[in-house]
Design a protein around this motif. Structure first.
Motif, short mmCIF file in Angstrom:
data_model
loop_
_atom_site.label_atom_id
_atom_site.label_comp_id
_atom_site.label_asym_id
_atom_site.label_seq_id
_atom_site.Cartn_x
_atom_site.Cartn_y
_atom_site.Cartn_z
N SER A 1 107.61 14.58 21.74
CA SER A 1 106.43 14.42 20.92
C SER A 1 105.76 15.77 20.72
N THR A 2 105.18 15.94 19.56
CA THR A 2 104.45 17.18 19.27
C THR A 2 102.94 16.95 19.38
N ARG A 3 102.53 15.78 19.86
CA ARG A 3 101.11 15.49 19.98
C ARG A 3 100.48 16.41 21.02
N GLU A 4 99.30 16.94 20.73
CA GLU A 4 98.58 17.80 21.66
C GLU A 4 97.38 17.04 22.21
N TYR A 5 97.29 17.03 23.52
CA TYR A 5 96.18 16.33 24.19
C TYR A 5 95.11 17.33 24.56
N ARG A 6 93.86 16.91 24.43
CA ARG A 6 92.72 17.78 24.75
C ARG A 6 92.11 17.45 26.09
N HIS A 7 92.64 16.46 26.79
CA HIS A 7 92.10 16.07 28.09
C HIS A 7 93.25 15.67 29.01
N ARG A 8 92.93 15.62 30.31
CA ARG A 8 93.76 14.92 31.28
C ARG A 8 93.10 13.57 31.54
N TRP A 9 93.87 12.62 32.04
CA TRP A 9 93.29 11.32 32.33
C TRP A 9 94.05 10.68 33.49
N ILE A 10 93.36 9.72 34.13
CA ILE A 10 93.98 8.94 35.19
C ILE A 10 94.55 7.68 34.57
N VAL A 11 95.86 7.55 34.62
CA VAL A 11 96.49 6.34 34.10
C VAL A 11 96.06 5.16 34.97
N ARG A 12 95.70 4.08 34.32
CA ARG A 12 95.10 2.94 35.01
C ARG A 12 95.97 2.43 36.16
N GLY A 13 95.33 2.17 37.30
CA GLY A 13 96.02 1.60 38.44
C GLY A 13 95.32 0.34 38.92
N HIS A 14 95.88 -0.28 39.94
CA HIS A 14 95.24 -1.47 40.50
C HIS A 14 95.70 -1.63 41.95
N TRP A 15 94.93 -2.38 42.71
CA TRP A 15 95.30 -2.67 44.09
C TRP A 15 96.20 -3.90 44.14
N ARG A 16 97.19 -3.84 45.02
CA ARG A 16 98.04 -5.00 45.27
C ARG A 16 98.16 -5.19 46.77
N ASN A 17 98.05 -6.42 47.24
CA ASN A 17 98.18 -6.70 48.66
C ASN A 17 99.66 -6.73 49.03
N GLN A 18 100.09 -5.72 49.79
CA GLN A 18 101.48 -5.61 50.21
C GLN A 18 101.62 -6.18 51.62
N TRP A 19 102.58 -7.09 51.81
CA TRP A 19 102.79 -7.71 53.12
C TRP A 19 103.57 -6.77 54.03
N TYR A 20 103.05 -6.60 55.27
CA TYR A 20 103.71 -5.76 56.27
C TYR A 20 104.11 -6.64 57.45
N PRO A 21 105.39 -7.01 57.55
CA PRO A 21 105.81 -7.87 58.67
C PRO A 21 105.55 -7.25 60.03
N SER A 22 105.58 -5.92 60.11
CA SER A 22 105.41 -5.26 61.41
C SER A 22 104.05 -5.54 62.03
N ARG A 23 103.04 -5.79 61.21
CA ARG A 23 101.72 -6.10 61.75
C ARG A 23 101.23 -7.47 61.32
N ASN A 24 102.12 -8.22 60.65
CA ASN A 24 101.83 -9.60 60.27
C ASN A 24 100.53 -9.71 59.45
N ASP A 25 100.38 -8.79 58.50
CA ASP A 25 99.17 -8.77 57.69
C ASP A 25 99.45 -8.01 56.39
N HIS A 26 98.51 -8.13 55.46
CA HIS A 26 98.61 -7.41 54.19
C HIS A 26 97.88 -6.07 54.28
N ARG A 27 98.25 -5.18 53.39
CA ARG A 27 97.56 -3.90 53.25
C ARG A 27 97.44 -3.59 51.76
N PRO A 28 96.24 -3.20 51.29
CA PRO A 28 96.11 -2.87 49.87
C PRO A 28 96.93 -1.64 49.50
#
Length: 360
Positions: A307-334
């Protein structure tokens, strides 16, 4: 900070906490950690004297500070585990205040956080620098009073408390009147300890409060012991607590880059003179750079179109939290999913902007 925490004299942490906080502040009993039999000032200063020398040091970059504040706004209540901490004992400095509303008339926004084991689970301390007006005004008078015999300062405080309040519309008070009036406001403090000669901690950071945090579901951290004249509202306090927690969680993920930096030679020598066992290294916490140009290798079908598009800023691409299961501690972690910086590295960052990305 270590020298201040260990100093048993009038300019050390023990006297500072006794003078400003007192042995039995009303707010301490609300924390469910202290009771009326505890000397709160001595307990806090003693804990810091033991923990600060052992603290691992972290510096959080501008971009990482922005992301932590952004991610904290969507972080749900979460049960913190000891293994979520980047270090058992640590001191973390943000590049700028991560939360608006933590500043007061006398202090800038909170930028430093220290933590370590304490009664009830984890003790989290917050720190801020004093405003120039407070440093050159009230603190200067305090240093002058600290040079006088303690009994003389108490007498001046009593005399000032018996005088009518200074009228801001009248002629400026004399130096003596101003000193007496200022001492009068410190009379309860003076009755329990001498004025610390530097008035503010000599290392530059003023203690703003302690949160004894239990390793339980975080529905607002239980209890809070603020410094004298805290002034931080409840919303800012909750936002700061969630931002600290979000920072710790993000520091354990692959989107974060951790670089070990060593203090300059002169600083290392000064540290070694104070205590040769202190570690002069700092972990610099930053976001990993995202590739923003076409890849030079890989399957053709997976390569983005040039692409030849020129950007004038940086940005944070949208993210989100997900609860990941950890069997080692029998609980979730964001787990924070898919945030990254995009755009030219030399352009300004748009904080918290939402950007939708369509991928193959």
């Amino acid at each position: 900070m270590v020298s201040w925490a260990r100093d048993p004299g009038t300019d050390g942490a023990a006297n500072w906490f006794t003078f400003w906080l007192g042995p039995h502040p009303e707010q301490a009993t609300e924390s469910r950690v202290f009771d009326r039999a505890d000397d709160v000032a001595a307990t806090i200063s003693g804990t810091l004297a033991a923990q600060l020398p052992a603290a691992e040091l972290f510096y959080v970059s501008d971009d990482m500070t922005e992301l932590a504040g952004h991610a904290a706004t969507t972080l749900t209540d979460y049960r913190l585990h000891p293994e979520d901490l980047p270090a058992q004992v640590g001191l973390m400095v943000y590049a700028h205040p991560p939360v608006n509303g933590t500043a007061t008339d006398n202090h800038d926004g909170i930028t430093a956080v220290s933590w370590g084991p304490g009664r009830g689970g984890l003790w989290v301390h917050t720190w801020a620098t004093a405003t120039p007006a407070w440093t050159t005004g009230a603190a200067q008078i305090g240093r002058v009073l600290a040079e006088l015999p303690h009994e003389q300062v108490v007498a001046r405080a009593i005399r000032g408390s018996q005088q009518p309040p200074l009228d801001p519309d009248a002629d400026p008070p004399t130096t003596e009147q101003a000193a007496d009036s200022f001492a009068a406001g410190l009379l309860p403090n003076l009755r329990r300890a001498p004025i610390p000669p530097s008035f503010l901690p000599a290392h530059g950071y003023d203690w703003r409060g302690l949160t004894p945090m239990e390793f339980t579901d975080m529905q607002g951290w239980p209890g809070y012991v603020p410094s004298n004249g805290e002034g931080m509202d409840a919303d800012a306090k909750i936002a700061l607590e969630r931002t600290i927690l979000a920072t710790w969680l993000l520091m354990g993920q692959t989107l974060v880059r951790s670089e070990q930096l060593t203090a300059p030679r002169a600083a290392r020598r000064r540290i070694a003179r104070d205590d040769p066992h202190l570690d002069p290294t700092v972990r610099y916490i930053d976001l990993r750079r995202a590739r923003t140009e076409p890849s030079d290798h890989g399957d053709i079908a997976d390569e983005p179109r040039a692409s030849t598009r020129e950007y004038r800023h940086r940005w944070i691409v949208r993210g989100h939290w997900r609860n990941q299961w950890y069997p080692s501690r029998n609980d979730h972690r964001p787990i924070w999913i898919d945030p990254h910086l995009a755009g030219p590295e030399d352009k300004p960052l748009l904080g918290g902007e939402r950007v939708n990305v369509l991928r193959r």
